[in-house]
Scaffold this motif. Structure first.
Motif, mmCIF file in Angstrom:
data_model
loop_
_atom_site.group_PDB
_atom_site.id
_atom_site.type_symbol
_atom_site.label_atom_id
_atom_site.label_comp_id
_atom_site.label_asym_id
_atom_site.label_seq_id
_atom_site.Cartn_x
_atom_site.Cartn_y
_atom_site.Cartn_z
ATOM 1 N N SER A 63 80.847 15.483 26.437
ATOM 2 C CA SER A 63 79.448 15.899 26.348
ATOM 3 C C SER A 63 78.863 15.569 24.984
ATOM 4 N N PHE A 64 77.862 14.680 24.952
ATOM 5 C CA PHE A 64 77.189 14.326 23.711
ATOM 6 C C PHE A 64 76.507 15.549 23.099
ATOM 7 N N LEU A 65 75.852 16.349 23.930
ATOM 8 C CA LEU A 65 75.126 17.499 23.393
ATOM 9 C C LEU A 65 76.063 18.584 22.870
ATOM 10 N N TRP A 66 77.238 18.719 23.474
ATOM 11 C CA TRP A 66 78.174 19.684 22.898
ATOM 12 C C TRP A 66 78.662 19.196 21.547
ATOM 13 N N MET A 67 78.830 17.877 21.417
ATOM 14 C CA MET A 67 79.194 17.323 20.110
ATOM 15 C C MET A 67 78.094 17.569 19.090
ATOM 16 N N MET A 68 76.831 17.487 19.530
ATOM 17 C CA MET A 68 75.721 17.766 18.627
ATOM 18 C C MET A 68 75.719 19.230 18.197
ATOM 19 N N HIS A 69 76.024 20.105 19.136
ATOM 20 C CA HIS A 69 76.132 21.530 18.809
ATOM 21 C C HIS A 69 77.250 21.760 17.797
ATOM 22 N N ARG A 70 78.384 21.142 18.026
ATOM 23 C CA ARG A 70 79.544 21.352 17.159
ATOM 24 C C ARG A 70 79.317 20.782 15.758
ATOM 25 N N SER A 71 78.654 19.641 15.675
ATOM 26 C CA SER A 71 78.483 18.962 14.382
ATOM 27 C C SER A 71 77.147 19.274 13.712
ATOM 28 N N GLY A 72 76.291 20.046 14.380
ATOM 29 C CA GLY A 72 74.971 20.312 13.811
ATOM 30 C C GLY A 72 74.153 19.045 13.652
ATOM 31 N N TRP A 73 74.145 18.234 14.716
ATOM 32 C CA TRP A 73 73.453 16.938 14.679
ATOM 33 C C TRP A 73 73.975 16.083 13.522
ATOM 34 N N ALA A 74 75.285 16.074 13.336
ATOM 35 C CA ALA A 74 75.944 15.244 12.319
ATOM 36 C C ALA A 74 75.541 15.657 10.902
ATOM 37 N N THR A 75 75.411 16.961 10.666
ATOM 38 C CA THR A 75 75.061 17.446 9.331
ATOM 39 C C THR A 75 76.133 18.331 8.715
ATOM 40 N N LYS A 76 77.078 18.842 9.509
ATOM 41 C CA LYS A 76 78.086 19.746 8.959
ATOM 42 C C LYS A 76 79.088 18.972 8.098
ATOM 43 N N PRO A 77 79.577 19.568 7.036
ATOM 44 C CA PRO A 77 80.568 18.894 6.180
ATOM 45 C C PRO A 77 81.784 18.441 6.980
ATOM 46 N N GLY A 78 82.158 17.195 6.770
ATOM 47 C CA GLY A 78 83.298 16.639 7.486
ATOM 48 C C GLY A 78 82.973 16.144 8.870
ATOM 49 N N GLN A 79 81.707 16.273 9.286
ATOM 50 C CA GLN A 79 81.278 15.806 10.612
ATOM 51 C C GLN A 79 79.981 14.994 10.516
ATOM 52 N N GLU A 80 79.828 14.286 9.430
ATOM 53 C CA GLU A 80 78.578 13.558 9.183
ATOM 54 C C GLU A 80 78.454 12.263 9.974
ATOM 55 N N ARG A 81 79.537 11.819 10.570
ATOM 56 C CA ARG A 81 79.492 10.579 11.358
ATOM 57 C C ARG A 81 79.994 10.876 12.768
ATOM 58 N N VAL A 82 79.182 10.544 13.750
ATOM 59 C CA VAL A 82 79.540 10.779 15.154
ATOM 60 C C VAL A 82 79.993 9.463 15.769
ATOM 61 N N VAL A 167 77.535 6.353 16.665
ATOM 62 C CA VAL A 167 76.292 6.794 17.313
ATOM 63 C C VAL A 167 75.586 7.850 16.467
ATOM 64 N N THR A 168 75.863 7.840 15.173
ATOM 65 C CA THR A 168 75.189 8.769 14.277
ATOM 66 C C THR A 168 73.682 8.542 14.304
ATOM 67 N N GLY A 169 73.272 7.292 14.394
ATOM 68 C CA GLY A 169 71.843 6.979 14.447
ATOM 69 C C GLY A 169 71.168 7.619 15.642
ATOM 70 N N THR A 170 71.833 7.600 16.777
ATOM 71 C CA THR A 170 71.289 8.258 17.968
ATOM 72 C C THR A 170 71.160 9.755 17.739
ATOM 73 N N ALA A 171 72.186 10.363 17.160
ATOM 74 C CA ALA A 171 72.146 11.803 16.891
ATOM 75 C C ALA A 171 70.953 12.161 16.019
ATOM 76 N N ARG A 172 70.733 11.401 14.977
ATOM 77 C CA ARG A 172 69.644 11.718 14.052
ATOM 78 C C ARG A 172 68.277 11.442 14.665
ATOM 79 N N ALA A 173 68.178 10.383 15.466
ATOM 80 C CA ALA A 173 66.902 10.082 16.113
ATOM 81 C C ALA A 173 66.520 11.162 17.119
ATOM 82 N N VAL A 174 67.491 11.599 17.926
ATOM 83 C CA VAL A 174 67.212 12.660 18.898
ATOM 84 C C VAL A 174 66.849 13.955 18.177
#
Length: 239
Positions: A63-82, A167-174
């Motif tokens: 699930s892409f959206l669960w990954m976004m929830h877990r990583s805070g849209w690729a902003t959490k420390p250690g999870q900046e790249r999806v 797909v970090t770019g997708t995360a940030r765009a969404v």
């Protein structure tokens, strides 16, 4: 959460525990988020290499959206790249066939002792957590998380991974669209995930909901979309 309490951006209800993903006849896409050093090394090598640590459990999420929830849209420390990891369906199903639920489930396990024995022996853990809407609100059905350790990590790194994409770019765009209140545009930028056809024995092992207990077709997606943006485009779903 009742149907009247669903977020405004939520789709129609689906069955509680079913795997939804992007997939082809040979591969399924899962997501992981890491620090830049791990992500860059993996992208260069086409699989996970140092500083990735094989001795640690690694969690993959269809699930892409669960990954976004877990990583805070690729902003959490250690999870900046999806990373979108295309892995073989054979490997994905091997993992689930050797998995044990992280929590005891009376409907799945004969008794608690049996569950504990399976948990000790299994190289794979499965958790079912509330799926997320495009605004990351919890939905009234579940998304699967799969934890790989030991033999499963070795197989994943050495044999199962076909391709890794950033797909970090997708995360940030969404996320920009969500923040600006452009919910339809945000939904249109998501990877399209549909019901994955699990073999019956695997479904029973991981406590999944039978297919006939959920509506078929597009209503079984966390959020319909028209694809993903630009260079982050992933392969079309199919089966």
């Amino acid at each position: 959460m009742t149907s009247r309490e669903r977020p405004a951006d939520a789709p129609l209800p689906v069955a509680d525990r079913q795997v939804r993903a992007r997939f082809t006849k040979e591969t399924i896409t899962v997501y992981q988020a890491y620090a830049p050093a791990i992500a860059e090394a993996a992208l260069a090598a086409g699989t996970f290499v140092a500083p990735f640590k094989r001795e640690r459990m690694t969690w993959i999420k269809p699930s892409f959206l669960w990954m976004m929830h877990r990583s805070g849209w690729a902003t959490k420390p250690g999870q900046e790249r999806v990373l979108a990891v295309e892995m073989t369906r054979e490997g994905f199903e091997w993992a689930l066939a050797h998995a044990t639920l992280s929590h005891y489930a009376p409907k799945v396990h004969a008794d608690e002792r049996t569950w504990k024995e399976q948990l000790r022996a299994s190289p794979v853990r499965v958790q079912w957590d509330p799926e997320r809407s495009v605004t990351l609100q919890p939905l009234p059905y579940r998304a699967i998380q799969i934890g790989l350790s030991g033999e499963a990590v070795e197989r994943y790194v050495e044999s199962w991974i076909v391709r890794i994409s950033d797909v970090t770019g997708t995360a940030r765009a969404v996320n920009r669209d969500v923040t600006a209140g452009r919910i339809d545009e945000a939904a249109a930028g998501l990877p399209r995930e549909i019901l994955y056809p699990l073999p019956e024995g695997i479904r029973e092992r991981i406590g999944g909901t039978p297919v006939d207990q959920g509506p078929p077709g597009p209503s079984a997606t966390p959020c319909p979309s028209r694809g993903v943006r630009g260079r982050d485009r992933a392969p079309s779903a199919g089966g």
